[in-house]
Design a protein around this motif. Structure first.
Motif, mmCIF file in Angstrom:
data_model
loop_
_atom_site.group_PDB
_atom_site.id
_atom_site.type_symbol
_atom_site.label_atom_id
_atom_site.label_comp_id
_atom_site.label_asym_id
_atom_site.label_seq_id
_atom_site.Cartn_x
_atom_site.Cartn_y
_atom_site.Cartn_z
ATOM 1 N N PHE A 91 0.893 -1.274 0.047
ATOM 2 C CA PHE A 91 -0.086 -0.039 0.258
ATOM 3 C C PHE A 91 0.958 1.203 -0.131
ATOM 4 O O PHE A 91 0.677 2.374 -0.757
ATOM 5 N N SER A 95 0.778 3.738 -3.016
ATOM 6 C CA SER A 95 0.333 5.221 -2.785
ATOM 7 C C SER A 95 1.343 6.263 -3.252
ATOM 8 O O SER A 95 0.926 7.181 -3.885
ATOM 9 N N SER A 99 0.885 8.387 -6.790
ATOM 10 C CA SER A 99 0.684 9.901 -6.548
ATOM 11 C C SER A 99 1.780 10.495 -7.211
ATOM 12 O O SER A 99 1.534 11.825 -7.662
ATOM 13 N N GLY A 123 1.376 11.669 -0.673
ATOM 14 C CA GLY A 123 0.648 10.398 -1.376
ATOM 15 C C GLY A 123 0.127 9.317 -0.310
ATOM 16 O O GLY A 123 -0.920 9.147 -0.384
ATOM 17 N N LEU A 124 1.158 9.028 0.635
ATOM 18 C CA LEU A 124 0.753 8.000 1.506
ATOM 19 C C LEU A 124 -0.346 8.506 2.552
ATOM 20 O O LEU A 124 -1.416 7.980 2.791
ATOM 21 N N ALA A 127 -3.524 9.218 0.594
ATOM 22 C CA ALA A 127 -4.398 7.912 0.211
ATOM 23 C C ALA A 127 -4.993 7.302 1.631
ATOM 24 O O ALA A 127 -5.809 6.565 1.180
ATOM 25 N N SER A 128 -4.244 7.317 2.557
ATOM 26 C CA SER A 128 -4.685 6.545 3.924
ATOM 27 C C SER A 128 -6.168 7.093 4.266
ATOM 28 O O SER A 128 -6.748 6.575 4.940
ATOM 29 N N GLY A 178 -2.616 12.184 -3.857
ATOM 30 C CA GLY A 178 -2.653 10.824 -2.732
ATOM 31 C C GLY A 178 -4.229 10.358 -2.646
ATOM 32 O O GLY A 178 -4.201 9.100 -2.630
ATOM 33 N N ALA A 181 -4.807 7.972 -5.352
ATOM 34 C CA ALA A 181 -4.160 6.981 -5.532
ATOM 35 C C ALA A 181 -4.649 5.658 -4.403
ATOM 36 O O ALA A 181 -5.163 4.787 -4.767
ATOM 37 N N GLY A 182 -5.401 6.399 -3.330
ATOM 38 C CA GLY A 182 -5.854 5.565 -2.605
ATOM 39 C C GLY A 182 -7.324 5.194 -2.887
ATOM 40 O O GLY A 182 -7.774 3.971 -2.798
ATOM 41 N N TYR A 185 -6.395 2.343 -5.129
ATOM 42 C CA TYR A 185 -6.174 0.865 -4.505
ATOM 43 C C TYR A 185 -7.377 0.419 -3.916
ATOM 44 O O TYR A 185 -7.351 -1.008 -3.898
#
Length: 292
Positions: A91, A95, A99, A123-124, A127-128, A178, A181-182, A185
């Motif tokens: 993940f 991410s 991103s 991004g992380l 995305a979270s 981000g 991207a999430g 996913y």
């Protein structure tokens, strides 16, 4: 709502990532090079400073961003506990990579020499927020001056603060990339949610980081009868061939950790009994028991 018990128990990848972000940010801060961080059209397409892509994945552009960013990364360790360190590593990579691709594509399309994006693992972080919105339940609600809030509101406000610290014209695009991207996913495009790294990679993070405090020893108590659906029970039996002691009461902090992930308290307790108080195994039991 604190993302489970304090510390990095069962979250070695998050711990390593947080340490890396702190070290990168402090290094560039000591060097006085915060102003050189971030992505721009000239850096990527004219001067070919591709190293900034790597640095921008870890180093924040300022100390206030570092403070709020690390708080969010620390909170979102709940997802590593939920899906396991191996899948959480995927993940993270997905991410950040996706991103960055969107950011670079935007810079290439706009070709604006004055546009400079902020640095950091936006991004992380953002995305979270996608699984945070869909998968983390609200536990308390309250009103302030007639406005409705929940315990999740503080996390959203921390994310907004991260965007505002660096000014929206620099941070809004990385944040949106981000979230995108999430969003890619979550629906499991290309079966990305089934992907795993070789086990030695996540084991490396466990050895790299400082040791965490383990769960307290279980205390004997009353007999617990299983209530996990039959499919989860079969999964537990296949993972644990030895008989499960029926008199072991799971530690309260382990139950609280699973409840913080959104599972029912009684189901979490029964899963821990079947998994012999192994958090990761209990999480797998609960996930397998959920309808797909």
């Amino acid at each position: 709502m604190n993302g489970g018990p304090s510390g990095f128990n069962n979250a070695p990848v998050t711990r390593a990532f947080v340490i890396a972000c702190a070290l990168f940010t402090v290094f560039f801060g000591i060097q006085g090079r915060f102003n050189k961080l971030g992505l721009s059209y000239q850096d990527i397409f004219q001067n070919f400073r591709l190293w900034r892509l790597i640095v921008s994945g870890f180093a924040f552009s300022s100390a206030p961003e570092l403070m709020f960013g690390l708080y969010l990364l620390y909170y979102f360790r709940v997802f590593e506990r939920q899906i396991g360190s191996n899948k959480y590593s995927v993940f993270i990579l997905f991410s950040i990579t996706v991103s960055f691709l969107f950011e670079v594509l935007t810079l290439a399309l706009l070709k604006d020499p004055a546009m400079k994006l902020t640095s950091g693992p936006y991004g992380l972080i953002f995305a979270s927020f996608v699984p945070f919105y869909f998968d983390i339940p609200v536990s308390t609600r309250f009103r302030v001056f007639g406005v409705h809030f929940s315990d999740k509101s503080f996390i959203y406000l921390a994310g907004l603060q991260v965007l505002l610290i660096s000014s929206l014209n620099r941070s809004l695009l990385p944040g949106m990339c981000g979230i995108l991207a999430g969003s890619l996913y979550r629906p499991n495009f290309f079966r990305i949610r089934k992907a795993k790294f070789p086990e030695f990679i996540t084991s490396f993070f466990s050895r790299l980081s400082l040791p965490s405090m383990g769960n307290p020893p279980a205390a004997p108590s009353r007999n617990v009868r299983g209530s996990i659906p039959s499919h989860a029970g079969r999964q537990a039996e296949s993972n644990y061939s030895l008989p499960v002691p029926s008199t072991i009461e799971p530690p309260e902090d382990s139950i609280a950790m699973l409840v913080s992930m959104g599972f029912d308290r009684n189901s979490a307790r029964q899963a821990l009994v079947q998994a012999r108080n192994d958090i990761n195994a209990a999480t797998n039991i609960l996930l397998e028991a959920q309808p797909h």
